[in-house]
Design a protein around this motif. Structure first.
Motif, PDB file in Angstrom:
ATOM      1  N   LEU A  23       3.273  -1.583   4.582  1.00  0.00           N
ATOM      2  CA  LEU A  23       2.295  -0.198   4.471  1.00  0.00           C
ATOM      3  C   LEU A  23       3.736   0.828   4.197  1.00  0.00           C
ATOM      4  O   LEU A  23       4.336   1.291   5.154  1.00  0.00           O
ATOM      5  CB  LEU A  23       1.808   0.100   5.828  1.00  0.00           C
ATOM      6  CG  LEU A  23       0.599  -0.623   6.246  1.00  0.00           C
ATOM      7  CD1 LEU A  23       0.293  -0.443   7.547  1.00  0.00           C
ATOM      8  CD2 LEU A  23      -0.441  -0.016   5.246  1.00  0.00           C
ATOM      9  N   ALA A  24       3.749   1.306   2.788  1.00  0.00           N
ATOM     10  CA  ALA A  24       4.837   2.231   2.555  1.00  0.00           C
ATOM     11  C   ALA A  24       4.003   3.652   2.309  1.00  0.00           C
ATOM     12  O   ALA A  24       3.898   4.223   1.334  1.00  0.00           O
ATOM     13  CB  ALA A  24       5.370   1.811   1.206  1.00  0.00           C
ATOM     14  N   THR A  25       3.477   4.028   3.472  1.00  0.00           N
ATOM     15  CA  THR A  25       2.699   5.170   3.594  1.00  0.00           C
ATOM     16  C   THR A  25       3.276   6.017   4.835  1.00  0.00           C
ATOM     17  O   THR A  25       3.981   5.717   5.482  1.00  0.00           O
ATOM     18  CB  THR A  25       1.117   4.889   3.963  1.00  0.00           C
ATOM     19  OG1 THR A  25       1.256   4.290   5.293  1.00  0.00           O
ATOM     20  CG2 THR A  25       0.642   4.006   2.930  1.00  0.00           C
ATOM     21  N   PRO A  26       2.864   7.424   4.761  1.00  0.00           N
ATOM     22  CA  PRO A  26       3.099   8.283   5.913  1.00  0.00           C
ATOM     23  C   PRO A  26       2.614   7.482   7.435  1.00  0.00           C
ATOM     24  O   PRO A  26       1.603   6.902   7.217  1.00  0.00           O
ATOM     25  CB  PRO A  26       2.404   9.401   5.661  1.00  0.00           C
ATOM     26  CG  PRO A  26       2.250   9.572   4.150  1.00  0.00           C
ATOM     27  CD  PRO A  26       2.224   8.195   3.638  1.00  0.00           C
ATOM     28  N   HIS A  27       3.200   7.716   8.210  1.00  0.00           N
ATOM     29  CA  HIS A  27       2.998   6.851   9.519  1.00  0.00           C
ATOM     30  C   HIS A  27       1.661   7.225  10.163  1.00  0.00           C
ATOM     31  O   HIS A  27       0.807   6.365  10.440  1.00  0.00           O
ATOM     32  CB  HIS A  27       4.033   7.362  10.669  1.00  0.00           C
ATOM     33  CG  HIS A  27       3.850   8.626  11.196  1.00  0.00           C
ATOM     34  ND1 HIS A  27       2.937   9.202  11.924  1.00  0.00           N
ATOM     35  CD2 HIS A  27       4.881   9.893  10.852  1.00  0.00           C
ATOM     36  CE1 HIS A  27       3.201  10.511  12.148  1.00  0.00           C
ATOM     37  NE2 HIS A  27       4.153  10.982  11.739  1.00  0.00           N
ATOM     38  N   ASP A  28       1.226   8.357   9.857  1.00  0.00           N
ATOM     39  CA  ASP A  28      -0.351   8.618  10.437  1.00  0.00           C
ATOM     40  C   ASP A  28      -1.403   7.915   9.505  1.00  0.00           C
ATOM     41  O   ASP A  28      -2.297   7.454  10.041  1.00  0.00           O
ATOM     42  CB  ASP A  28      -0.618  10.090  10.442  1.00  0.00           C
ATOM     43  CG  ASP A  28      -0.154  10.920   8.994  1.00  0.00           C
ATOM     44  OD1 ASP A  28       0.505  10.335   8.207  1.00  0.00           O
ATOM     45  OD2 ASP A  28      -0.608  12.070   8.942  1.00  0.00           O
ATOM     46  N   ALA A  29      -1.272   7.671   8.261  1.00  0.00           N
ATOM     47  CA  ALA A  29      -2.091   7.047   7.452  1.00  0.00           C
ATOM     48  C   ALA A  29      -2.017   5.459   7.732  1.00  0.00           C
ATOM     49  O   ALA A  29      -3.134   4.776   7.830  1.00  0.00           O
ATOM     50  CB  ALA A  29      -1.568   6.942   5.879  1.00  0.00           C
ATOM     51  N   ILE A  81       0.874  -1.050  -0.076  1.00  0.00           N
ATOM     52  CA  ILE A  81       0.099  -0.057  -0.015  1.00  0.00           C
ATOM     53  C   ILE A  81       0.824   1.199   0.033  1.00  0.00           C
ATOM     54  O   ILE A  81       1.610   1.422   0.966  1.00  0.00           O
ATOM     55  CB  ILE A  81      -0.869   0.162   1.231  1.00  0.00           C
ATOM     56  CG1 ILE A  81      -1.983  -1.233   1.138  1.00  0.00           C
ATOM     57  CG2 ILE A  81      -1.588   1.280   1.195  1.00  0.00           C
ATOM     58  CD1 ILE A  81      -2.785  -1.252   2.391  1.00  0.00           C
ATOM     59  N   GLY A  82       0.699   1.903  -0.991  1.00  0.00           N
ATOM     60  CA  GLY A  82       1.664   3.253  -1.313  1.00  0.00           C
ATOM     61  C   GLY A  82       2.540   3.072  -2.469  1.00  0.00           C
ATOM     62  O   GLY A  82       3.454   2.244  -2.514  1.00  0.00           O
ATOM     63  N   GLY A  83       2.375   3.961  -3.206  1.00  0.00           N
ATOM     64  CA  GLY A  83       3.189   3.643  -4.693  1.00  0.00           C
ATOM     65  C   GLY A  83       4.325   4.762  -4.653  1.00  0.00           C
ATOM     66  O   GLY A  83       4.620   5.123  -5.924  1.00  0.00           O
ATOM     67  N   GLY A 130       4.790   7.325  -7.653  1.00  0.00           N
ATOM     68  CA  GLY A 130       6.080   8.407  -7.349  1.00  0.00           C
ATOM     69  C   GLY A 130       5.871   8.988  -5.978  1.00  0.00           C
ATOM     70  O   GLY A 130       6.708   9.482  -5.659  1.00  0.00           O
ATOM     71  N   GLY A 131       4.424   9.384  -5.292  1.00  0.00           N
ATOM     72  CA  GLY A 131       4.541   9.786  -4.080  1.00  0.00           C
ATOM     73  C   GLY A 131       5.009  11.565  -4.482  1.00  0.00           C
ATOM     74  O   GLY A 131       4.677  12.067  -5.082  1.00  0.00           O
TER      75      GLY A 131
END
Length: 470
Positions: free
Chosen positions: A274-280, A7-9, A43-44
């Motif tokens: 989970l390759a997302t910001p920590h709050d997400a 999750i997280g591109g 790409g984020g």
């Protein structure tokens, strides 16, 4: 067949999936790979914007070339012929309303010799004498968990730290030095002090690592950093990529996870990255046992402003690549990169392209975040007029606001990450956190982290498979 969902591109998620797919082929693994990104593009924070003959980056503008894993990935992706390196030149500090050069033989503003210290125009004679205590004062209290600001000031003095080192390091690590640990910034400085008895002497003994002959420390690509994102996406031929799909929740059901989305059917996953910001990540997991660690992780904000002018960049100071701003300046920006000078590929006709940064650690940011786009542009033009005496109107403008999206590695960061990892293994096994929120903010660190996370999953898969066959 096991299903792995990333999750997280952004660059971390893409790298993790690239190496998962590669290991799957090399080791004939029976896994199903799925990557989910809420934006309609991958790409984020890495996104190259092209306008007229200018190339502008909304996030990072380059990759540190020496970081582990960077060159091997570029080789794997066959991008060697697309690589460009930074032009070398003088970096300045805007101090007392004047541009002053950072000593060429310093690293992050830290002197690599007594000559480097005494050649600085940023420090008073008294400040230079005080810095010499580094050669006689022993380290008896500082550890890797200590504040790097307190460490440097204890041995090099307040003036050298505030007027020469802090502007550089604070710019790199997006935070105040008193709130950043040695471990999360420059841990080798502690080693140098303990081994050589002096930070300066240690830097001198090891300066070849930092001051290479050609100084080509950073790389990008002819078409911008999005080149590596586009190539990674092209290479994920055995991966299902879902773009424009927002992940809503992750719920553990026995040994697997049910992942729900806003515009897609649920997916059952055996492993989740989970390759997302920590709050997400915290919101998706919704596991109260993890909240104590998650809330210790902090973000900061940044406004980036590109200005492209129809004037030649020869108007800039000779051999310069940009400047950093000290506190209590008449400028509101924290730094300014002379992009067309530092990166020739960003301005085909070598017209002037500059980029200004406004960070939330600056007291002026509270004023900046209330401005509309036009007011931000006028502020940026005012900073350019004061610093470079340039009054021209820009042909091209690009404003990016990263609101609460810049990881801030404070004093408790490493401890929180260690504890979070332990609790994840206990309460949500086979769920992995990855990315800049946790393990390093640079693109190189994200590439390394993505690869290592993929390898962890493959290692677990093989161990479970071996155990099942016994």
């Amino acid at each position: 067949m096991k299903t792995v969902v990333v999750i997280g591109g952004g660059i971390t998620g893409l790298t993790a999936m690239y190496y998962l797919q590669k290991l799957k082929k090399e080791q004939n693994l029976n896994i199903n790979c799925i990557l989910v990104e809420q934006n309609k593009y991958l790409g984020g924070k890495i996104k190259s914007v092209k306008n007229e003959d200018f190339i502008m980056e909304t996030g990072a503008d380059s990759i540190v070339a020496r970081n582990e894993g960077v060159i091997p990935l570029i080789h794997d992706l066959q991008l060697e012929d697309k690589v460009v390196y930074n032009e070398t030149g003088i970096s300045y500090i805007y101090s007392k309303n004047t541009l002053k050069p950072i000593p060429a033989d310093s690293v992050f503003g830290i002197p690599t010799s007594v000559r480097s210290l005494f050649n600085s125009t940023l420090i008073s004679p008294k400040g230079k004498i005080i810095a010499l205590k580094d050669f006689v004062k022993k380290n008896e209290t500082f550890t890797s968990d200590s504040s790097i600001g307190a460490f440097l000031e204890a041995f090099l003095g307040k003036e050298l730290v505030e007027d020469q080192i802090s502007p550089v390091l604070s710019g790199v690590y997006s935070g105040k030095l008193d709130e950043l640990t040695m471990a999360s910034t420059l841990p080798y400085l502690l080693e140098y002090k303990n081994q050589y008895g002096s930070i300066i002497r240690g830097m001198s003994k090891n300066k070849e690592k930092f001051l290479s002959a050609n100084n080509k420390k950073f790389l990008s690509f002819k078409g911008g950093l999005s080149t590596i994102i586009d190539r990674l996406e092209d290479q994920l031929s055995d991966t299902q990529i879902l773009k424009g799909i927002k992940t809503e929740s992750i719920k553990q059901v026995q040994d697997s996870y049910d992942i729900s989305f806003d515009q897609h059917n649920p997916i059952k996953a055996d492993y989740v990255i989970l390759a997302t910001p920590h709050d997400a990540a915290q919101k998706l997991l919704a596991t109260k046992e993890l909240d104590q660690e998650f809330i210790k992780l902090k973000n900061s904000s940044l406004i980036s402003v590109y200005l492209g002018f129809d004037v030649p960049d020869q108007q800039l100071p000779a051999n310069g690549t940009g400047f950093i701003v000290t506190e209590n300046s008449d400028l509101l920006c924290d730094a300014c990169t002379w992009t067309s000078r530092k990166w020739a590929h960003t301005s085909e006709k070598q017209r002037l392209l500059v980029r200004l940064f406004y960070k939330s650690s600056n007291p002026a940011y509270e004023k900046m975040k209330k401005m509309n786009k036009e007011e931000i542009i006028e502020t940026a033009l005012g900073d350019i007029q004061k610093s470079l005496n340039l009054t021209a109107k820009p042909e091209v403008v690009e404003v990016t606001n990263w609101d609460e999206l810049m990881p801030n590695y404070h004093l408790e960061h490493n401890q929180a990450i260690t504890s979070l990892g332990e609790k994840l293994a206990e309460h949500t096994p086979n769920v992995f956190i990855a990315g800049a929120s946790y393990f390093g903010v640079g693109i190189g660190a994200c590439i390394k982290n993505g690869k290592e996370t993929a390898e962890k999953i493959v290692h677990q898969l093989k161990n479970k498979s071996a155990s099942a066959s016994l």
